[in-house]
Design a protein around this motif. Structure first.
Motif, PDB file in Angstrom:
ATOM      1  N   UNK A 121       7.371   4.429  -3.171  1.00 15.25           N
ATOM      2  CA  UNK A 121       8.144   3.996  -4.337  1.00 15.25           C
ATOM      3  C   UNK A 121       9.042   2.832  -3.948  1.00 15.25           C
ATOM      4  N   UNK A 122       9.652   2.256  -4.955  1.00 14.58           N
ATOM      5  CA  UNK A 122      10.475   1.061  -4.721  1.00 14.58           C
ATOM      6  C   UNK A 122      11.647   1.022  -5.701  1.00 14.58           C
ATOM      7  N   UNK A 123      12.662   0.272  -5.324  1.00 15.68           N
ATOM      8  CA  UNK A 123      13.837   0.088  -6.176  1.00 15.68           C
ATOM      9  C   UNK A 123      13.796  -1.327  -6.743  1.00 15.68           C
ATOM     10  N   UNK A 124      13.731  -1.433  -8.050  1.00 20.06           N
ATOM     11  CA  UNK A 124      13.775  -2.763  -8.672  1.00 20.06           C
ATOM     12  C   UNK A 124      15.201  -3.278  -8.595  1.00 20.06           C
ATOM     13  N   UNK A 178       0.850  -1.201   0.000  1.00 16.97           N
ATOM     14  CA  UNK A 178       0.000   0.000   0.000  1.00 16.97           C
ATOM     15  C   UNK A 178       0.884   1.248   0.000  1.00 16.97           C
ATOM     16  N   UNK A 179       0.952   1.932  -1.168  1.00 16.56           N
ATOM     17  CA  UNK A 179       1.827   3.110  -1.250  1.00 16.56           C
ATOM     18  C   UNK A 179       1.345   4.275  -0.398  1.00 16.56           C
ATOM     19  N   UNK A 180       0.081   4.189   0.078  1.00 15.28           N
ATOM     20  CA  UNK A 180      -0.447   5.301   0.879  1.00 15.28           C
ATOM     21  C   UNK A 180      -0.174   5.155   2.368  1.00 15.28           C
ATOM     22  N   UNK A 181       0.228   3.987   2.792  1.00 17.50           N
ATOM     23  CA  UNK A 181       0.507   3.798   4.225  1.00 17.50           C
ATOM     24  C   UNK A 181       2.010   3.568   4.375  1.00 17.50           C
ATOM     25  N   UNK A 182       2.701   4.591   4.869  1.00 18.15           N
ATOM     26  CA  UNK A 182       4.146   4.484   5.003  1.00 18.15           C
ATOM     27  C   UNK A 182       4.528   3.606   6.189  1.00 18.15           C
TER      28      UNK A 182
END
Ligand code: MTE
Length: 300
Positions: free
Chosen positions: A262-265, A250-254
């Motif tokens: 965001x994320x690092x592939x 869930x990108x809205x719950x840090x």
């Protein structure tokens, strides 16, 4: 039309990276290291290009072998995975200790190329081989009073050096609500890249739940228990304010200590930038209905 799997479209030398080719020499090209597993392609697979085998097997979380990302690749080779059996108990019609061969028997194996998002904000794309957990649960017979499924990993400190550290109360435990466990995206994986599961990735059998943070996808499973109460889960036991039971991407719950937006592939290179994290890791059209009426900021 039949959907193509990665192996239909990608010659093996392309997904083995240069280092593997050099390390393995010509033998890698000529003979596969392990018996290939036949698996049907799946409509649930992403079209994204998978990470390399090298990336998937050298950057791991498997605390039974240590806390470093390289520890599983370094130490998991010593784990005995044959013989292997799984206790299936609790609210089931046919409880028992099932040999792995019996668990896998008659399960239609599929290749599922899934996005995989760790709570630490890195991600990969992994071509798993596995079967739907629902098929196994139906076979052992779920009693009507069951509401959750609990999973446990092997405890064997003599082969799992990380288990001599008590920072986790072993066994590693995970759990799902029954409807999550029965969802067709939820698989038990016995391999990846068309071959048996590498030990550092959770041999011989692990859970994969692609819309949840990676810590839900418990490795090297020895026990599956059907229960009517929400089971205790390892990261929630350790840090309840940081890791909930649901752990849906869930990108809205840090996370209290970092952003989940965001994320690092893994393998994308330091200049590639970050990608936006997708709600339910991109599987919302399949799974959002499971959470109708739930506040996902509360049930995190
Ligand atoms: N399962 C067990 N038994 N022990 C672990 O430490 N780590 C989890 C999960 N399953 C873990 C586990 C975490 S935090 C992640 S991100 C994934 O496994 C990593 O899977 P991978 O190494 O195959 O990418």
């Amino acid at each position: 039309m039949r959907k193509l799997g990665w192996s239909d479209v990608t010659p093996k030398p392309l997904w083995l990276n240069r280092r593997q080719l050099i390390a393995g020499g010509a033998a890698v090209l000529a003979t596969p290291a392990m018996a290939r597993i036949e698996a049907a392609p799946s409509r649930f697979s992403t079209d994204l290009a998978p990470n390399t085998l090298e990336e998937i097997t050298s950057y791991n979380n498997f605390y039974e072998f240590g806390t470093g990302k390289e520890d599983p690749a370094r130490y998991a080779g010593g784990l005995t995975t044959d013989p292997w059996s799984i206790v299936i108990d609790g609210l089931v019609e046919r409880p028992g200790t099932y040999d792995l061969a019996d668990v896998v028997k008659d399960r239609p194996l599929e290749e599922r190329i899934y996005r995989f998002r760790c709570v630490e904000a890195w991600s990969m794309v992994i071509p798993w081989i596995g079967f739907e957990l629902a098929g196994l649960l139906n076979r052992v017979g779920v009693q009507p009073s069951a509401k959750f499924v609990a999973f446990e990993t092997l405890v064997r400190p003599e082969e799992m050096p990380g288990q001599s550290s008590p920072f986790i109360e072993w066994p590693y435990r995970e759990g799902l609500r029954l409807d999550e466990a029965m969802h067709p995206l939820t698989i038990l994986a016995t391999g990846l890249y068309g071959e048996e599961m590498p030990k550092q990735n959770g041999a011989p059998i692990r859970l994969v739940v692609p819309w949840k943070y990676g810590f839900k996808s418990i490795k090297s499973i020895v026990r599956i228990t059907l229960t009517d109460t929400m089971p205790a889960t390892t990261w929630n036991m350790l840090q309840p304010q940081e890791y909930g039971f649901y752990a849906n991407v869930n990108p809205q719950v840090d996370h209290p200590r970092w952003s989940q937006a965001s994320e690092r592939r893994v393998g994308s290179g330091i200049f590639a930038g970050r990608e936006n994290t997708l709600m339910f890791n991109g599987y919302g059209s399949e799974v959002a209905a499971l959470y109708n009426g739930q506040d996902l900021a509360v049930d995190y």
